[in-house]
Write a protein that holds these residues in place. Structure first.
Motif, PDB file in Angstrom:
ATOM      1  N   ILE A 248       0.854  -1.183   0.000  1.00  0.00           N
ATOM      2  CA  ILE A 248       0.000   0.000   0.000  1.00  0.00           C
ATOM      3  C   ILE A 248       0.894   1.238   0.000  1.00  0.00           C
ATOM      4  O   ILE A 248       1.729   1.409   0.886  1.00  0.00           O
ATOM      5  N   ARG A 249       0.728   2.067  -1.007  1.00  0.00           N
ATOM      6  CA  ARG A 249       1.450   3.343  -1.053  1.00  0.00           C
ATOM      7  C   ARG A 249       0.563   4.390  -0.383  1.00  0.00           C
ATOM      8  O   ARG A 249      -0.202   5.096  -1.014  1.00  0.00           O
ATOM      9  N   ARG A 250       0.696   4.474   0.924  1.00  0.00           N
ATOM     10  CA  ARG A 250      -0.168   5.351   1.707  1.00  0.00           C
ATOM     11  C   ARG A 250       0.403   6.762   1.731  1.00  0.00           C
ATOM     12  O   ARG A 250       1.615   6.956   1.826  1.00  0.00           O
ATOM     13  N   CYS A 251      -0.469   7.733   1.634  1.00  0.00           N
ATOM     14  CA  CYS A 251      -0.046   9.135   1.578  1.00  0.00           C
ATOM     15  C   CYS A 251       0.268   9.689   2.969  1.00  0.00           C
ATOM     16  O   CYS A 251      -0.360   9.325   3.963  1.00  0.00           O
ATOM     17  N   TYR A 252       1.229  10.592   2.985  1.00  0.00           N
ATOM     18  CA  TYR A 252       1.700  11.207   4.237  1.00  0.00           C
ATOM     19  C   TYR A 252       1.726  12.718   4.069  1.00  0.00           C
ATOM     20  O   TYR A 252       2.167  13.242   3.041  1.00  0.00           O
ATOM     21  N   THR A 253       1.206  13.431   5.078  1.00  0.00           N
ATOM     22  CA  THR A 253       1.234  14.893   5.038  1.00  0.00           C
ATOM     23  C   THR A 253       2.136  15.486   6.107  1.00  0.00           C
ATOM     24  O   THR A 253       2.591  16.612   5.976  1.00  0.00           O
ATOM     25  N   GLY A 254       2.372  14.735   7.181  1.00  0.00           N
ATOM     26  CA  GLY A 254       3.207  15.253   8.275  1.00  0.00           C
ATOM     27  C   GLY A 254       2.498  16.272   9.140  1.00  0.00           C
ATOM     28  O   GLY A 254       3.131  16.966   9.943  1.00  0.00           O
ATOM     29  N   ILE A 255       1.174  16.369   8.994  1.00  0.00           N
ATOM     30  CA  ILE A 255       0.386  17.291   9.820  1.00  0.00           C
ATOM     31  C   ILE A 255      -0.386  16.470  10.847  1.00  0.00           C
ATOM     32  O   ILE A 255      -1.109  15.534  10.490  1.00  0.00           O
ATOM     33  N   ASP A 256      -0.213  16.800  12.123  1.00  0.00           N
ATOM     34  CA  ASP A 256      -0.963  16.121  13.175  1.00  0.00           C
ATOM     35  C   ASP A 256      -2.241  16.898  13.459  1.00  0.00           C
ATOM     36  O   ASP A 256      -2.203  18.114  13.691  1.00  0.00           O
ATOM     37  N   PHE A 257      -3.359  16.172  13.454  1.00  0.00           N
ATOM     38  CA  PHE A 257      -4.662  16.803  13.652  1.00  0.00           C
ATOM     39  C   PHE A 257      -5.334  16.295  14.926  1.00  0.00           C
ATOM     40  O   PHE A 257      -5.010  15.219  15.435  1.00  0.00           O
ATOM     41  N   LEU A 273     -10.728  19.755  11.295  1.00  0.00           N
ATOM     42  CA  LEU A 273      -9.696  19.180  12.164  1.00  0.00           C
ATOM     43  C   LEU A 273      -8.706  20.258  12.579  1.00  0.00           C
ATOM     44  O   LEU A 273      -8.229  21.030  11.743  1.00  0.00           O
ATOM     45  N   LYS A 274      -8.382  20.255  13.845  1.00  0.00           N
ATOM     46  CA  LYS A 274      -7.461  21.256  14.378  1.00  0.00           C
ATOM     47  C   LYS A 274      -6.012  20.822  14.186  1.00  0.00           C
ATOM     48  O   LYS A 274      -5.650  19.689  14.509  1.00  0.00           O
ATOM     49  N   VAL A 275      -5.175  21.702  13.645  1.00  0.00           N
ATOM     50  CA  VAL A 275      -3.741  21.426  13.494  1.00  0.00           C
ATOM     51  C   VAL A 275      -3.084  21.551  14.868  1.00  0.00           C
ATOM     52  O   VAL A 275      -3.169  22.608  15.511  1.00  0.00           O
ATOM     53  N   GLY A 292      -3.250  25.437  15.513  1.00  0.00           N
ATOM     54  CA  GLY A 292      -4.542  26.046  15.795  1.00  0.00           C
ATOM     55  C   GLY A 292      -5.379  26.280  14.553  1.00  0.00           C
ATOM     56  O   GLY A 292      -6.607  26.486  14.653  1.00  0.00           O
ATOM     57  N   ASP A 293      -4.753  26.252  13.371  1.00  0.00           N
ATOM     58  CA  ASP A 293      -5.521  26.359  12.130  1.00  0.00           C
ATOM     59  C   ASP A 293      -6.456  25.152  12.005  1.00  0.00           C
ATOM     60  O   ASP A 293      -6.186  24.075  12.556  1.00  0.00           O
ATOM     61  N   MET A 294      -7.530  25.304  11.246  1.00  0.00           N
ATOM     62  CA  MET A 294      -8.501  24.227  11.072  1.00  0.00           C
ATOM     63  C   MET A 294      -8.505  23.761   9.619  1.00  0.00           C
ATOM     64  O   MET A 294      -8.659  24.573   8.704  1.00  0.00           O
ATOM     65  N   LEU A 295      -8.316  22.457   9.410  1.00  0.00           N
ATOM     66  CA  LEU A 295      -8.460  21.896   8.066  1.00  0.00           C
ATOM     67  C   LEU A 295      -9.940  21.710   7.789  1.00  0.00           C
ATOM     68  O   LEU A 295     -10.633  20.942   8.465  1.00  0.00           O
ATOM     69  N   GLU A 296     -10.436  22.408   6.776  1.00  0.00           N
ATOM     70  CA  GLU A 296     -11.859  22.383   6.463  1.00  0.00           C
ATOM     71  C   GLU A 296     -12.195  21.436   5.311  1.00  0.00           C
ATOM     72  O   GLU A 296     -13.278  20.839   5.288  1.00  0.00           O
ATOM     73  N   ALA A 297     -11.262  21.315   4.335  1.00  0.00           N
ATOM     74  CA  ALA A 297     -11.584  20.512   3.151  1.00  0.00           C
ATOM     75  C   ALA A 297     -10.315  20.097   2.406  1.00  0.00           C
ATOM     76  O   ALA A 297      -9.266  20.736   2.542  1.00  0.00           O
ATOM     77  N   LYS A 321      -1.052  15.940  -6.389  1.00  0.00           N
ATOM     78  CA  LYS A 321      -1.216  17.292  -5.876  1.00  0.00           C
ATOM     79  C   LYS A 321      -2.675  17.498  -5.477  1.00  0.00           C
ATOM     80  O   LYS A 321      -3.584  17.164  -6.229  1.00  0.00           O
ATOM     81  N   VAL A 322      -2.880  18.013  -4.265  1.00  0.00           N
ATOM     82  CA  VAL A 322      -4.230  18.271  -3.769  1.00  0.00           C
ATOM     83  C   VAL A 322      -4.276  19.655  -3.137  1.00  0.00           C
ATOM     84  O   VAL A 322      -3.244  20.217  -2.770  1.00  0.00           O
ATOM     85  N   LYS A 323      -5.491  20.186  -3.000  1.00  0.00           N
ATOM     86  CA  LYS A 323      -5.662  21.498  -2.385  1.00  0.00           C
ATOM     87  C   LYS A 323      -6.251  21.347  -0.993  1.00  0.00           C
ATOM     88  O   LYS A 323      -7.346  20.814  -0.831  1.00  0.00           O
ATOM     89  N   PHE A 324      -5.509  21.792   0.028  1.00  0.00           N
ATOM     90  CA  PHE A 324      -5.990  21.819   1.393  1.00  0.00           C
ATOM     91  C   PHE A 324      -6.596  23.195   1.665  1.00  0.00           C
ATOM     92  O   PHE A 324      -5.970  24.214   1.357  1.00  0.00           O
ATOM     93  N   THR A 325      -7.771  23.206   2.249  1.00  0.00           N
ATOM     94  CA  THR A 325      -8.402  24.471   2.635  1.00  0.00           C
ATOM     95  C   THR A 325      -8.410  24.566   4.164  1.00  0.00           C
ATOM     96  O   THR A 325      -9.038  23.739   4.837  1.00  0.00           O
ATOM     97  N   PHE A 326      -7.700  25.545   4.683  1.00  0.00           N
ATOM     98  CA  PHE A 326      -7.632  25.784   6.122  1.00  0.00           C
ATOM     99  C   PHE A 326      -8.421  27.046   6.461  1.00  0.00           C
ATOM    100  O   PHE A 326      -8.692  27.894   5.593  1.00  0.00           O
ATOM    101  N   SER A 327      -8.776  27.162   7.729  1.00  0.00           N
ATOM    102  CA  SER A 327      -9.364  28.403   8.215  1.00  0.00           C
ATOM    103  C   SER A 327      -8.560  28.886   9.425  1.00  0.00           C
ATOM    104  O   SER A 327      -8.093  28.075  10.227  1.00  0.00           O
TER     105      SER A 327
END
Length: 353
Positions: A248-257, A273-275, A292-297, A321-327
């Protein structure tokens, strides 16, 4: 005479057209009848008879656990067993990772009682699946269901080897009680009230057409009728990834939520999700994303739980490549990232445990 020939010719053409129309209509009726027959539910004995040949028992000696206490002394020491499902004619079998974890030698017992030594091709702890191979061909693989057609309320049957080998190919019946259950907060599961006991792990949950809808993985202690199966789309994902990449080639972002309390309790929420931290090698930096940023989408798909986050990442492979939307307070921040590959801690393909 000429007019007569023209009349005869026209009559022939009408007859031919009518015959063709009847033939087409007949074929359509035959096809429709075939589709109806294929969609028709079978009764419980028919389903069990159809799939039993595709269900196996898995057994081996676990070298990681301590010897059993004296109360279990009459049983062979450190034996561990579970169930499995034949998924190819060439002898490939799906089971749970936790069924084969720690087994020095793995043996598969077929429906007819014949025993084969199995090779462990690949196992993944996070998704709790393992792929075995025995030296036997012309087997009957179980058909896989269409995940889009699985609905709450569908009747299902669980088959496996609960408690001991004396209960091989035991069957229990129930319904699909729920979909997308984040049992371990990592991935989502099917919920069923079909009884699943120790030893059923790795066995099939099938619909009334004899198709595999899930791999049984656990029951809930102290609660009745709350049991869970790994859904068929996870099983397909596991097999497809192994066939294509050998793992399985699982994706990694290195962001803990961190999930909010509502998501943890299963209460509907729109909160993301809260960073809480960025690991070394994360796909974003502190200039882009802060604690403290929030991952919304992700690519416009709303995120409200860790399980949902993992399910969306499962649709991608490293270097996508994907687009992360934070608030951040009232501000929206779009960040395009290139997904990295998560370090694979699973057993290597072809390695025998």
């Amino acid at each position: 005479m000429k007019k007569f020939l023209i009349f005869i010719l026209g009559l022939s053409m009408v007859f031919a057209t009518t015959t063709t129309a009847f033939a087409v209509e007949g074929n359509q009726e035959a096809i429709k009848k075939e589709v109806v027959q294929s969609e028709k539910k079978k009764n419980v004995p028919e389903v069990i008879d159809e799939v039993n040949q595709s269900v196996v028992a898995v057994i081996g000696k676990n070298t990681k656990v301590k010897e059993r206490e004296h109360i279990f002394a009459k049983f062979p020491k450190n034996l561990q067993h579970g169930s499995g499902v034949i998924v190819s004619k060439e002898g490939r079998i799906i089971t749970n990772n936790h069924v084969v974890d720690g087994l020095k030698n793995i043996y598969v017992v077929m429906y007819d009682g014949k025993v084969y030594k199995a090779q462990l091709l690949y196992t993944d702890k996070e998704i709790d699946l393992a792929l075995l191979k025995i030296n036997k061909d012309n087997l009957k693989p179980m058909k896989m269901a269409d995940e889009q057609k699985i609905k709450v309320g569908n009747e299902v049957i669980a088959i496996g080897t609960p408690l001991s080998f004396g209960y091989r190919n035991s069957a229990t019946k129930g319904i699909v009680s729920g979909l997308n259950r984040p049992v371990d907060r990592m991935y989502t599961y099917l919920q069923t009230d079909a009884a699943i006991n120790p030893g059923n792990s790795g066995g099939p949950l099938v619909n009334m057409k004899g198709e595999l809808v899930g791999i049984n993985t656990l029951g809930t202690m102290f609660f009745q009728g709350m049991n869970f199966s790994i859904p068929i789309d996870h099983v397909k994902y596991f097999i497809e990834q192994f066939d294509k990449y050998g793992k399985i080639r699982r994706c990694y972002t290195g962001i803990d939520f961190e999930e909010n309390w509502a998501a943890m309790l299963g209460i509907p929420t729109n909160q993301g999700l809260k960073v809480v931290a960025l690991e070394k090698g994360a796909v974003v930096n502190l200039n882009q994303v802060k604690e403290g940023d929030m991952l919304e989408a992700i690519d416009g798909k709303a995120i409200t739980s860790i399980a949902q986050y993992n399910e969306i990442l499962k649709e991608h492979v490293p270097e996508d490549k994907v687009k992360f939307t934070f608030s951040r307070k009232d501000k929206k921040i779009d960040v395009e990232v290139m997904l990295k590959e998560k370090q694979d801690k699973s057993k290597e393909a072809g390695k025998e445990d």
